[in-house]
Design a protein around this motif. Sequence first.
Motif, PDB file in Angstrom:
ATOM      1  N   GLU A  68      15.529  65.673 120.128  1.00  0.00           N
ATOM      2  CA  GLU A  68      16.171  64.798 120.708  1.00  0.00           C
ATOM      3  C   GLU A  68      15.567  64.339 122.029  1.00  0.00           C
ATOM      4  OE1 GLU A  68      19.472  67.039 123.350  1.00  0.00           O
ATOM      5  OE2 GLU A  68      20.946  66.217 122.272  1.00  0.00           O
ATOM      6  N   ARG A  69      14.157  64.906 121.717  1.00  0.00           N
ATOM      7  CA  ARG A  69      12.463  64.679 122.202  1.00  0.00           C
ATOM      8  C   ARG A  69      12.622  62.871 121.258  1.00  0.00           C
ATOM      9  NH1 ARG A  69      10.485  69.788 122.915  1.00  0.00           N
ATOM     10  NH2 ARG A  69      10.311  69.649 125.075  1.00  0.00           N
ATOM     11  N   SER A  70      12.798  63.508 119.961  1.00  0.00           N
ATOM     12  CA  SER A  70      13.064  62.225 119.145  1.00  0.00           C
ATOM     13  C   SER A  70      13.683  60.914 119.017  1.00  0.00           C
ATOM     14  CB  SER A  70      12.520  62.430 117.534  1.00  0.00           C
ATOM     15  OG  SER A  70      11.260  63.075 117.839  1.00  0.00           O
ATOM     16  N   PHE A  71      14.933  61.468 119.347  1.00  0.00           N
ATOM     17  CA  PHE A  71      16.069  60.453 119.186  1.00  0.00           C
ATOM     18  C   PHE A  71      16.778  60.403 120.571  1.00  0.00           C
ATOM     19  CE2 PHE A  71      15.347  61.961 115.194  1.00  0.00           C
ATOM     20  CZ  PHE A  71      15.137  60.789 114.445  1.00  0.00           C
ATOM     21  N   GLY A  72      17.213  61.196 121.854  1.00  0.00           N
ATOM     22  CA  GLY A  72      17.694  60.920 122.552  1.00  0.00           C
ATOM     23  C   GLY A  72      18.882  61.997 122.411  1.00  0.00           C
ATOM     24  N   VAL A  73      19.944  61.917 123.628  1.00  0.00           N
ATOM     25  CA  VAL A  73      20.991  62.807 123.104  1.00  0.00           C
ATOM     26  C   VAL A  73      21.850  62.654 121.738  1.00  0.00           C
ATOM     27  CG1 VAL A  73      22.673  63.344 124.232  1.00  0.00           C
ATOM     28  CG2 VAL A  73      20.846  63.013 125.752  1.00  0.00           C
ATOM     29  N   MET A  74      21.654  63.721 120.841  1.00  0.00           N
ATOM     30  CA  MET A  74      22.427  63.122 119.657  1.00  0.00           C
ATOM     31  C   MET A  74      24.195  64.061 119.580  1.00  0.00           C
ATOM     32  SD  MET A  74      19.736  64.203 117.067  1.00  0.00           S
ATOM     33  CE  MET A  74      20.436  62.976 115.506  1.00  0.00           C
ATOM     34  N   GLY A  75      24.358  64.615 120.436  1.00  0.00           N
ATOM     35  CA  GLY A  75      25.819  65.222 120.183  1.00  0.00           C
ATOM     36  C   GLY A  75      26.140  65.730 119.008  1.00  0.00           C
ATOM     37  N   ASP A  76      27.372  65.550 118.670  1.00  0.00           N
ATOM     38  CA  ASP A  76      26.983  65.586 116.942  1.00  0.00           C
ATOM     39  C   ASP A  76      26.779  65.048 116.153  1.00  0.00           C
ATOM     40  OD1 ASP A  76      29.910  66.906 117.837  1.00  0.00           O
ATOM     41  OD2 ASP A  76      31.043  65.371 118.132  1.00  0.00           O
ATOM     42  N   ARG A  77      25.791  64.235 115.970  1.00  0.00           N
ATOM     43  CA  ARG A  77      24.808  64.480 115.534  1.00  0.00           C
ATOM     44  C   ARG A  77      23.623  64.927 114.530  1.00  0.00           C
ATOM     45  NH1 ARG A  77      21.441  59.987 116.334  1.00  0.00           N
ATOM     46  NH2 ARG A  77      21.288  59.586 118.493  1.00  0.00           N
ATOM     47  N   PHE A  78      23.104  66.464 116.015  1.00  0.00           N
ATOM     48  CA  PHE A  78      22.873  67.198 115.909  1.00  0.00           C
ATOM     49  C   PHE A  78      23.791  68.745 115.138  1.00  0.00           C
ATOM     50  CE2 PHE A  78      20.688  71.703 116.383  1.00  0.00           C
ATOM     51  CZ  PHE A  78      19.666  71.030 116.276  1.00  0.00           C
ATOM     52  N   ILE A  79      22.923  68.500 113.882  1.00  0.00           N
ATOM     53  CA  ILE A  79      24.084  69.268 113.142  1.00  0.00           C
ATOM     54  C   ILE A  79      23.298  70.515 112.893  1.00  0.00           C
ATOM     55  CG2 ILE A  79      25.534  70.097 111.056  1.00  0.00           C
ATOM     56  CD1 ILE A  79      25.073  67.096 110.299  1.00  0.00           C
ATOM     57  N   ALA A  80      23.710  71.230 113.502  1.00  0.00           N
ATOM     58  CA  ALA A  80      22.498  73.085 113.775  1.00  0.00           C
ATOM     59  C   ALA A  80      22.778  74.086 112.827  1.00  0.00           C
ATOM     60  CB  ALA A  80      23.453  73.992 115.370  1.00  0.00           C
ATOM     61  N   GLU A  81      22.168  74.879 112.441  1.00  0.00           N
ATOM     62  CA  GLU A  81      21.862  75.877 110.941  1.00  0.00           C
ATOM     63  C   GLU A  81      21.756  77.196 112.259  1.00  0.00           C
ATOM     64  OE1 GLU A  81      20.099  75.467 107.657  1.00  0.00           O
ATOM     65  OE2 GLU A  81      19.067  74.159 108.626  1.00  0.00           O
ATOM     66  N   PRO A  82      22.709  77.831 112.207  1.00  0.00           N
ATOM     67  CA  PRO A  82      23.103  79.069 112.268  1.00  0.00           C
ATOM     68  C   PRO A  82      21.934  79.938 111.558  1.00  0.00           C
ATOM     69  CG  PRO A  82      24.700  79.400 111.063  1.00  0.00           C
ATOM     70  CD  PRO A  82      24.208  77.607 111.093  1.00  0.00           C
ATOM     71  N   GLU A  83      21.732  79.950 110.654  1.00  0.00           N
ATOM     72  CA  GLU A  83      20.262  80.478 109.850  1.00  0.00           C
ATOM     73  C   GLU A  83      19.995  79.594 109.516  1.00  0.00           C
ATOM     74  OE1 GLU A  83      21.137  83.467 107.212  1.00  0.00           O
ATOM     75  OE2 GLU A  83      23.445  83.460 107.856  1.00  0.00           O
ATOM     76  N   GLY A  84      19.052  79.827 108.536  1.00  0.00           N
ATOM     77  CA  GLY A  84      17.631  79.136 106.719  1.00  0.00           C
ATOM     78  C   GLY A  84      18.192  79.508 105.574  1.00  0.00           C
ATOM     79  N   ARG A  85      18.912  78.096 105.430  1.00  0.00           N
ATOM     80  CA  ARG A  85      18.555  79.267 104.125  1.00  0.00           C
ATOM     81  C   ARG A  85      19.241  78.086 102.739  1.00  0.00           C
ATOM     82  NH1 ARG A  85      21.867  83.919 103.783  1.00  0.00           N
ATOM     83  NH2 ARG A  85      22.397  84.004 102.171  1.00  0.00           N
ATOM     84  N   ASN A  86      18.052  77.251 102.965  1.00  0.00           N
ATOM     85  CA  ASN A  86      17.060  76.830 101.730  1.00  0.00           C
ATOM     86  C   ASN A  86      18.365  75.460 101.882  1.00  0.00           C
ATOM     87  OD1 ASN A  86      15.536  75.518 100.140  1.00  0.00           O
ATOM     88  ND2 ASN A  86      15.094  77.573  98.850  1.00  0.00           N
ATOM     89  N   THR A  87      17.920  74.589 101.066  1.00  0.00           N
ATOM     90  CA  THR A  87      18.285  72.876 101.607  1.00  0.00           C
ATOM     91  C   THR A  87      19.833  72.791 100.903  1.00  0.00           C
ATOM     92  OG1 THR A  87      17.377  71.872  98.848  1.00  0.00           O
ATOM     93  CG2 THR A  87      16.091  72.254 101.014  1.00  0.00           C
TER      94      THR A  87
END
Length: 274
Positions: A68-87
């Motif tokens: 959000e430092r780059s894009f401002g408040v993102m809301g649902d546009r930030f999609i959170a991964e609970p853990e990294g599992r590759n692409t």
Amino acid sequence: MQNRHAVIMAGGAGTRLWPLGRRDRPKQFLPLVDERSLLKASGERLAGLIDNEKIHVVAGTDQRTDAERSFGVMGDRFIAEPEGRNTAPCIGLACAWLVRQDPSAMVAILPADHWITDEAGFRASLEVAFGLAAVPGRIVTIGIVPTQPATGYGYLQLDGEEDDRGVPLRGFVEKPGAAEAARMVATGGYLWNAGMFVARAQTLLDEINQQMPASGRALARIMAAIGSDDYGQVLTEQYGNCEAISIDYGVMENASDVWAVPGRFGWSDVGSWD
């Protein structure tokens, strides 16, 4: 442009470019080339091609503030991964969100940690890729025209002569040895695999369902829970059931209709200090 989206993959363990790159500040959040972070540059170079409110970021939950430092408040546009599992799971999760919001969504999948000098040239290649990806069931990758026989990249083998309008893809080639890399660059018909893809979001989900059925089932359960009070719990429970594999191995190598667009826009993955 109405159904065009971008998904920028911004997760990372911070193992590159030490001592600046750290676990709590991977390289994509650093201003390494100019005053912008690599992530911010990744979003800004899409201007005029994809609306800002349709740029999404996938990363770890603890990386929202940096995004959000780059894009401002993102809301649902930030999609959170609970853990990294590759692409492959990362892309599948993002596409589940997109299809839930817009079943007709077209998506450009882009890494957050690349540097591109000719941004207009990049947008031109991406425009071609969007046009090709309008064909149902097709996936388009943007490959980089090699400037040297590099052994640190995978390669894309073209099924025909290099053409800026796009070429069907014959196959993916693992990172080669020095002699093989020199041969491929000398003979032509190969591009560096830069991990950039354009397709209908539903096409990518369909391919995951077909080629990675356990992951497809997990993503379907996650998608059904989007917007509900149970979403966080379902995401945590089901995401671990997704196979931890790259989109190249999990989907692209066996997809039936893949095209490549050659890119000549001054590209680097900023993979090391060299």
